[in-house]
Design an enzyme around this catalytic site. Sequence first.
Site, mmCIF file in Angstrom:
data_model
loop_
_atom_site.group_PDB
_atom_site.id
_atom_site.type_symbol
_atom_site.label_atom_id
_atom_site.label_comp_id
_atom_site.label_asym_id
_atom_site.label_seq_id
_atom_site.Cartn_x
_atom_site.Cartn_y
_atom_site.Cartn_z
ATOM 1 N N CYS A 61 -38.083 9.181 -6.590
ATOM 2 C CA CYS A 61 -38.525 8.942 -8.447
ATOM 3 C C CYS A 61 -39.391 8.263 -8.744
ATOM 4 C CB CYS A 61 -36.830 9.356 -8.734
ATOM 5 S SG CYS A 61 -36.621 9.574 -10.783
ATOM 6 N N CYS B 65 -36.133 3.629 -12.757
ATOM 7 C CA CYS B 65 -34.294 2.890 -13.007
ATOM 8 C C CYS B 65 -34.148 2.092 -12.591
ATOM 9 C CB CYS B 65 -33.715 3.856 -14.117
ATOM 10 S SG CYS B 65 -34.680 5.281 -14.868
ATOM 11 N N CYS C 151 -30.659 2.313 -10.058
ATOM 12 C CA CYS C 151 -30.964 3.858 -10.122
ATOM 13 C C CYS C 151 -31.617 3.074 -7.993
ATOM 14 C CB CYS C 151 -31.156 4.422 -10.444
ATOM 15 S SG CYS C 151 -32.010 6.201 -9.320
ATOM 16 N N LEU D 122 -28.614 8.242 -21.620
ATOM 17 C CA LEU D 122 -29.485 7.014 -22.863
ATOM 18 C C LEU D 122 -29.504 5.350 -22.406
ATOM 19 C CD1 LEU D 122 -30.461 6.287 -25.710
ATOM 20 C CD2 LEU D 122 -27.911 6.122 -26.390
ATOM 21 N N CYS E 18 -23.224 8.729 -9.977
ATOM 22 C CA CYS E 18 -24.148 8.145 -10.261
ATOM 23 C C CYS E 18 -25.174 7.323 -9.471
ATOM 24 C CB CYS E 18 -23.970 8.454 -12.021
ATOM 25 S SG CYS E 18 -23.857 10.094 -12.273
HETATM 26 S S1 SF4 Z 1 -31.833 7.260 -13.089
HETATM 27 FE FE1 SF4 Z 1 -33.223 7.192 -10.828
HETATM 28 S S2 SF4 Z 1 -33.325 9.319 -10.325
HETATM 29 FE FE2 SF4 Z 1 -32.932 9.408 -12.808
HETATM 30 S S3 SF4 Z 1 -34.497 9.373 -13.270
HETATM 31 FE FE3 SF4 Z 1 -33.731 7.185 -13.189
HETATM 32 S S4 SF4 Z 1 -34.948 6.464 -11.385
HETATM 33 FE FE4 SF4 Z 1 -35.311 8.713 -11.267
#
Ligand code: SF4
Length: 359
Positions: A116, A120, A123, A220, A339
């Site tokens: 991705c 974030c 994550c 959020l 998650c």
């Molecule tokens: S939480 Fe992880 S998988 Fe979801 S958009 Fe953010 S970086 Fe990508």
Amino acid sequence: MFPEPIHGLTNAELAARARELLPRGHGVARRIHRGVMLEGRFDPESWGLGPKSCSEWRSRFSFALPELVTVKSDENEQGATTKMVLRLQDGLEVESVCIPMGRGRYTLCVSSQVGCKMGCTFCETGRMGLLRHLRTDEIVAQLLVARHRLGWPIRNVVFMGMGEALDNADNVFHALRVLNDEAGLAIGQERLTVCTVGHVEGIRMLEQQGLKRLNLSVSLNAARDSLRSELMPINRRTDLTELQNTLAGYRPRRNFVLGVNYCLLPGINDTQSDARAIAAFCEPLGRVLLNLIPYNPGSQPLTRAPEEPEVERFIGWLRDEGLPVRERKAKGRTVMAACGQLGNPSARRARKALPTLSA
Ligand code: SF4
């Protein structure tokens, strides 16, 4: 692309493609499609076609599911949360999670990308960077493996695995149609959920798809721009005001309830003023349901997991603000299936050794 994966097409699309591509034997296309989707088998021979027709079917269309690499489970009182790792044709791997919802119902959390690019900070997938988008058939294949290889009784599908679904909008929108196809898998729109970090262009495109009963949730995680920009780099491009305006305009149906996901990070976003800021953000959005997700530490934790009293205190503040709240109990932590825990940050290095296939 030939042979074309049958599970990347709706029943009607396969019938049309078969008419276009096959000189004979296209009359069984709809039955072949149902065999693939509902039973996980592609055998044109069983429909009374001659050897020539069968060989034409096989040269034009295919059905091959990804290799199942590992399956790991974590038991809790509602049942087993199970993560599967699938190896795609080009050697890259994606993860999907089967989550028990009680009363024998299961939700499959599917991936839409390998890695991705949203970055974030809480994550694991974000640490991989984006390796590539998944094709429609690769998204649908996750459900077919779950149902036909593992026998999981999946009722709902949520796009909350690896990747930002709306960053791969064309394939995700097509996959939604294949999953929802009444002549095929027939998963009702109300049992499908797209989750986004707040990809505003994608939300606007989603609205134009006319999927009126589909569920949408937005992650959020912070309702102050300074903190959200630190946690979620997309906020530097699309601030909370723009996200709020876009969500306020997303009204696919009168009784629509927007899911708002909030990952509770102790010492970072868990004060009473954070709860007030969430309520202020949600105020113009119509009906919302706040999904509170206790943080699941990954390989490089931002903080610790919250204690249950901290979660309860925060939920109390949110309810005092008038927000409906549902706590999403941590499931699958011990097998890195919760998650924020999906993904393998070393995959980018490993990719260099793999052959390249087009996405
Ligand atoms: S939480 Fe992880 S998988 Fe979801 S958009 Fe953010 S970086 Fe990508």
